[in-house]
Design a protein around this motif. Structure first.
Motif, PDB file in Angstrom:
ATOM      1  N   LYS A 229       0.824  -1.222   0.000  1.00 50.08           N
ATOM      2  CA  LYS A 229       0.000   0.000   0.000  1.00 50.08           C
ATOM      3  C   LYS A 229       0.854   1.266   0.000  1.00 50.08           C
ATOM      4  O   LYS A 229       0.610   2.177  -0.810  1.00 50.08           O
ATOM      5  CB  LYS A 229      -0.967   0.012   1.185  1.00 50.08           C
ATOM      6  CG  LYS A 229      -1.889   1.233   1.175  1.00 50.08           C
ATOM      7  CD  LYS A 229      -2.824   1.273   2.355  1.00 50.08           C
ATOM      8  CE  LYS A 229      -3.792   2.445   2.243  1.00 50.08           C
ATOM      9  NZ  LYS A 229      -3.096   3.756   2.227  1.00 50.08           N
ATOM     10  N   PRO A 230       1.876   1.394   0.865  1.00 48.91           N
ATOM     11  CA  PRO A 230       2.722   2.592   0.775  1.00 48.91           C
ATOM     12  C   PRO A 230       3.434   2.717  -0.567  1.00 48.91           C
ATOM     13  O   PRO A 230       3.653   3.836  -1.049  1.00 48.91           O
ATOM     14  CB  PRO A 230       3.723   2.400   1.925  1.00 48.91           C
ATOM     15  CG  PRO A 230       3.029   1.505   2.892  1.00 48.91           C
ATOM     16  CD  PRO A 230       2.197   0.581   2.052  1.00 48.91           C
ATOM     17  N   LEU A 231       3.803   1.593  -1.174  1.00 43.07           N
ATOM     18  CA  LEU A 231       4.443   1.634  -2.491  1.00 43.07           C
ATOM     19  C   LEU A 231       3.472   2.183  -3.534  1.00 43.07           C
ATOM     20  O   LEU A 231       3.840   3.037  -4.360  1.00 43.07           O
ATOM     21  CB  LEU A 231       4.917   0.237  -2.873  1.00 43.07           C
ATOM     22  CG  LEU A 231       5.589   0.078  -4.241  1.00 43.07           C
ATOM     23  CD1 LEU A 231       6.781   1.008  -4.386  1.00 43.07           C
ATOM     24  CD2 LEU A 231       6.003  -1.375  -4.463  1.00 43.07           C
ATOM     25  N   LEU A 232       2.229   1.735  -3.501  1.00 36.96           N
ATOM     26  CA  LEU A 232       1.223   2.276  -4.411  1.00 36.96           C
ATOM     27  C   LEU A 232       0.961   3.747  -4.132  1.00 36.96           C
ATOM     28  O   LEU A 232       0.826   4.555  -5.059  1.00 36.96           O
ATOM     29  CB  LEU A 232      -0.078   1.469  -4.295  1.00 36.96           C
ATOM     30  CG  LEU A 232      -0.087   0.114  -5.002  1.00 36.96           C
ATOM     31  CD1 LEU A 232      -1.298  -0.700  -4.564  1.00 36.96           C
ATOM     32  CD2 LEU A 232      -0.093   0.296  -6.510  1.00 36.96           C
ATOM     33  N   ASP A 233       0.875   4.106  -2.860  1.00 35.52           N
ATOM     34  CA  ASP A 233       0.682   5.520  -2.508  1.00 35.52           C
ATOM     35  C   ASP A 233       1.775   6.381  -3.122  1.00 35.52           C
ATOM     36  O   ASP A 233       1.507   7.448  -3.691  1.00 35.52           O
ATOM     37  CB  ASP A 233       0.691   5.700  -0.986  1.00 35.52           C
ATOM     38  CG  ASP A 233      -0.581   5.206  -0.322  1.00 35.52           C
ATOM     39  OD1 ASP A 233      -1.603   5.080  -1.016  1.00 35.52           O
ATOM     40  OD2 ASP A 233      -0.555   4.942   0.891  1.00 35.52           O
ATOM     41  N   ARG A 234       3.014   5.935  -3.007  1.00 32.24           N
ATOM     42  CA  ARG A 234       4.131   6.709  -3.554  1.00 32.24           C
ATOM     43  C   ARG A 234       4.029   6.799  -5.075  1.00 32.24           C
ATOM     44  O   ARG A 234       4.296   7.844  -5.665  1.00 32.24           O
ATOM     45  CB  ARG A 234       5.451   6.055  -3.131  1.00 32.24           C
ATOM     46  CG  ARG A 234       6.706   6.807  -3.538  1.00 32.24           C
ATOM     47  CD  ARG A 234       6.865   8.112  -2.791  1.00 32.24           C
ATOM     48  NE  ARG A 234       6.938   7.960  -1.358  1.00 32.24           N
ATOM     49  CZ  ARG A 234       8.080   7.760  -0.676  1.00 32.24           C
ATOM     50  NH1 ARG A 234       9.232   7.690  -1.323  1.00 32.24           N
ATOM     51  NH2 ARG A 234       8.059   7.661   0.642  1.00 32.24           N
ATOM     52  N   MET A 235       3.621   5.722  -5.718  1.00 36.16           N
ATOM     53  CA  MET A 235       3.537   5.714  -7.184  1.00 36.16           C
ATOM     54  C   MET A 235       2.432   6.621  -7.720  1.00 36.16           C
ATOM     55  O   MET A 235       2.549   7.164  -8.818  1.00 36.16           O
ATOM     56  CB  MET A 235       3.319   4.285  -7.693  1.00 36.16           C
ATOM     57  CG  MET A 235       4.566   3.433  -7.703  1.00 36.16           C
ATOM     58  SD  MET A 235       4.269   1.874  -8.561  1.00 36.16           S
ATOM     59  CE  MET A 235       5.954   1.293  -8.773  1.00 36.16           C
TER      60      MET A 235
END
Length: 396
Positions: free
Chosen positions: A310-316
């Motif tokens: 989820k944090p990786l998607l948020d950053r993307m």
């Protein structure tokens, strides 16, 4: 085998050098849940004119200083159909909610405080200047930034964008997340199981989570425990922004995922994480693609997805990740923790939180019943009932 690293260190490595994906233009009607790519400034002033907030009469305050006052009704203003004339001394105009306030008028008297007969209205009460008038720009003004880049577009913000006169919006495209389950023992949901098989449940749950978090899930066929099958699956996912593998990332003789990914060119920054459930987690890059290898146990896989994917998607997608944990008091005594950070499945009731009885990471039913995770730091001391603990809501 490298030593497990702390959760915070693993997350920092996973998010290092991640850039937002490109933007795309979508219709306002298709923008729900998307993340705005640029600041949104109003294209107009709202309301664009002084507007009546009530049904009644547009008057000059000077003419009704002593009530009751009799005024000649010289016209009518309705929403979308303004009165072209000017309200002069001793005059009034019938007006309806949303109509432009006529030139010359500086207040609106509500219809309940007036009596009209024979083209004359008797105003029964005194009102101050500006009464029942929504002034031009009362809501916002042209050029004013009302929604910022990185904000998720919910129903209220979409309504605001529409009021700002936008028919389409620039949003971050949804990162494509290829979901790859691995293992000879796995069968697709809804099929008849052969001897020794289990249902592959994680891809369905993970795909739903990816969609809820702003990504576009792409489910691949189950890869079998051969280098050839894994290589074909990894190749099929080459256009995805993120490749998430499930299972086969441990150190057993049949755990071939790491070798297959490295043979394809992947380089790993994270190999194991000091957490439970979820220690056998790997993360790295395969060219421009991010790779996240989750444990095979269903609960471990979804807990790791919440903490890292989820944090990786948020950053993307350019959305800020809220890493602030909630807090709640314990409803029962909690034993001391071991050397790994523990994410305990739990339920909140009447403001307190209770860990569920069995914390085995294979128990999908227990995970489905939980509504939060209690976060226990490594070597945390035993806690009495009433002690406040950090929690992560399970909101997916």
């Amino acid at each position: 085998m490298p030593q497990p690293i702390p959760v915070d260190e693993a997350l920092a490595k996973i998010l290092a050098d991640v850039e937002p994906v490109t933007a795309e233009i979508v219709s306002l009607l298709d923008a729900g849940g998307r993340v705005l790519a640029v600041d949104l400034a109003a294209k107009l002033t709202q309301p664009p004119f002084d507007a009546s907030a009530m049904d009644g009469y547009a008057v000059r305050v000077a003419d009704i200083a002593a009530a009751p006052a009799r005024l000649a009704v010289i016209g009518e203003a309705a929403a979308g159909h303004g009165f072209a004339g000017t309200v002069g001394e001793g005059q009034a105009a019938r007006i309806f909610t949303g109509a432009p306030v006529p030139v010359g008028a500086d207040a609106v008297v509500v219809q309940e405080a007036a009596r009209e007969a024979g083209g004359v209205v008797t105003v029964l009460e005194v009102v101050p200047p500006g009464a029942h008038i929504r002034r031009r720009g009362y809501d916002f003004r042209e050029g004013q930034t009302m929604i910022g880049a990185g904000e998720t577009l919910n129903a209220r913000k979409i309504m605001l964008a529409a009021a700002m006169n936008y028919g389409s919006l620039s949003v971050r495209r949804r990162p494509v997340v290829a979901v790859l389950a691995t293992g000879d023992e796995l069968a697709e949901p809804g099929t008849d199981l052969l001897a020794g098989q289990i249902v592959s449940s994680v891809p369905a749950g993970l795909s739903a989570a990816v969609a809820a978090w702003g990504g576009e899930p792409s489910r691949l066929a189950i890869a079998r425990d051969t280098r050839e099958s894994l290589a074909a699956a990894i190749s099929a996912a080459r256009d995805a922004d993120i490749l998430v593998t499930i299972g086969g990332a441990s150190v057993g003789a049949h755990d071939l995922v790491q070798g297959a990914l490295e043979a394809a060119g992947a380089k790993f920054e994270v190999m194991r994480v000091a957490m439970r459930p979820g220690k056998p987690l790997m993360s790295g890059c395969l060219g421009r693609q991010r790779v996240l290898s989750l444990p095979g146990n269903p609960v471990a896989a979804l807990v790791c997805a919440r903490l890292f994917l989820k944090p990786l998607l948020d950053r993307m997608i350019g959305r800020a990740s809220d890493i602030t944990l909630d807090e709640a008091p314990l409803a029962a005594v909690l034993a001391a923790n071991g050397p790994r950070q523990h994410y305990m499945r739990a339920c909140r009731e009447h403001g307190a939180v209770t860990p569920l009885g069995d914390q085995d990471s294979s128990l999908v039913s227990v995970f489905a019943a939980a509504d939060c995770l209690i976060v226990l730091a490594p070597y945390a001391a035993a806690l009495d009932a009433g002690s406040v603990v950090p929690i992560i809501p399970l909101d997916f």
